[in-house]
Design a protein around this motif. Structure first.
Motif, PDB file in Angstrom:
ATOM      1  N   SER A  62      -1.676  12.948   1.524  1.00 40.68           N
ATOM      2  CA  SER A  62      -3.101  13.042   1.857  1.00 40.68           C
ATOM      3  C   SER A  62      -3.511  12.037   2.932  1.00 40.68           C
ATOM      4  O   SER A  62      -4.588  12.154   3.513  1.00 40.68           O
ATOM      5  N   ARG A  63      -2.654  11.057   3.187  1.00 37.91           N
ATOM      6  CA  ARG A  63      -2.834  10.029   4.230  1.00 37.91           C
ATOM      7  C   ARG A  63      -3.774   8.893   3.827  1.00 37.91           C
ATOM      8  O   ARG A  63      -3.900   7.923   4.551  1.00 37.91           O
ATOM      9  N   GLN A  64      -4.445   9.000   2.669  1.00 41.76           N
ATOM     10  CA  GLN A  64      -5.286   7.870   2.284  1.00 41.76           C
ATOM     11  C   GLN A  64      -4.420   6.675   1.950  1.00 41.76           C
ATOM     12  O   GLN A  64      -3.382   6.809   1.292  1.00 41.76           O
ATOM     13  N   MET A  65      -4.814   5.509   2.349  1.00 35.62           N
ATOM     14  CA  MET A  65      -4.074   4.281   2.102  1.00 35.62           C
ATOM     15  C   MET A  65      -4.563   3.689   0.778  1.00 35.62           C
ATOM     16  O   MET A  65      -5.740   3.350   0.645  1.00 35.62           O
ATOM     17  N   GLN A  99       0.885   5.438   0.942  1.00 33.03           N
ATOM     18  CA  GLN A  99       0.173   6.469   1.686  1.00 33.03           C
ATOM     19  C   GLN A  99       0.815   7.811   1.363  1.00 33.03           C
ATOM     20  O   GLN A  99       1.832   8.183   1.937  1.00 33.03           O
ATOM     21  N   LEU A 158      -4.089   0.916  -2.361  1.00 31.80           N
ATOM     22  CA  LEU A 158      -3.507  -0.364  -2.762  1.00 31.80           C
ATOM     23  C   LEU A 158      -2.607  -0.172  -3.977  1.00 31.80           C
ATOM     24  O   LEU A 158      -3.008   0.459  -4.957  1.00 31.80           O
ATOM     25  N   TYR A 210       0.852  -1.177   0.000  1.00 33.79           N
ATOM     26  CA  TYR A 210       0.000   0.000   0.000  1.00 33.79           C
ATOM     27  C   TYR A 210       0.896   1.237   0.000  1.00 33.79           C
ATOM     28  O   TYR A 210       1.982   1.234   0.569  1.00 33.79           O
ATOM     29  N   PHE A 251       3.846   0.817   2.505  1.00 40.19           N
ATOM     30  CA  PHE A 251       3.718  -0.201   3.540  1.00 40.19           C
ATOM     31  C   PHE A 251       3.559  -1.576   2.899  1.00 40.19           C
ATOM     32  O   PHE A 251       2.740  -1.764   2.000  1.00 40.19           O
TER      33      PHE A 251
END
Lengths: 113, 118
Positions: B42-45, B39, B47, B37, B91
């Protein structure tokens, strides 16, 4: 296509106040739903998951609770926030199939002051 | 319990170059899934790529590809032709197989910050 939305995006709450974060999924039915929390600079920790309406499983003991009043709606709540509840919260969904990919919402920043 | 290790806290790469992120994991399971993933700020995770352990063929998604070495328990991510928009924390994550085991229970590594420079 499927979409997931959560709100509010940011909020600042005093210690002892209640919390409600809401998440909805569109474009799919009977999804698995999840709430995660991310501490600063770290990976995600699963807080709750739900495989159906009214079915909630908690992964870690905490000051928070979750509810699923409708098929595609997932709510994270607290009656009285603690300073340690501050963090970045992500709602997510997947199908119920084994090993299926988990898709995340935009996240909500919670600061407890 | 499974552990996921990302040994590179930060990687810098120039535009159009290639960068490889390492990930190793420890498990006694034979049925599992691996993910990368990203990130962004913007912090959105988001895929990036998914790999089933029972598949020997390495997964690819456009400029992203993995090198999955099951025996070595290694799952590296290669980003080719890097773009400025690839700047993000990446990640590596592990999920056990089995229906109930896979419900949201992703085990994440600590992450690798990728910085793409002009």
């Amino acid at each position: 296509s499927q979409t997931i939305h959560q709100w509010p995006a940011t909020l600042v709450q005093p210690v002892g106040s209640p919390l409600s974060l809401e998440c909805t999924v569109e474009g799919t039915s009977n999804p698995n739903l999840y709430w995660y929390r991310q501490a600063a600079g770290r990976g995600l920790q699963l807080l709750f998951y739900s495989v159906g309406i009214g079915q909630i499983s908690s992964e870690v003991p905490q000051n928070l609770s979750a509810s699923r009043p409708q098929d595609r709606q997932f709510i994270l709540s607290s009656k009285k926030l603690l300073l340690s509840d501050s963090g970045f919260y992500l709602c997510a969904w997947s199908t119920g199939l084994t090993g299926n990919t988990i898709y995340f919402g935009e996240g909500s920043w919670l600061t407890v002051v | 319990a499974q552990t996921v290790t990302q040994s590179q806290p930060e990687m810098s790469v120039q535009e159009a170059e290639t960068v490889t992120l390492s990930c190793t994991y420890d498990t006694s399971e034979n049925n599992y899934y691996l993910f990368w993933y990203k990130q962004p700020p913007s912090r959105q995770m988001i895929l990036v790529i998914r790999q089933e352990a029972y598949k020997q063929q390495n997964a690819t998604e456009n400029r992203f590809s993995v090198n999955f070495q099951k025996a070595a328990k290694s799952f590296s991510l290669k980003i080719s032709d890097s773009q400025l928009g690839d700047t993000a924390m990446y990640f590596c994550a592990f999920m056990k197989g089995g229906v109930e085991d896979s419900w949201g229970k992703l085990q994440f590594g600590a992450g690798t910050q990728v910085v793409v420079t002009p």
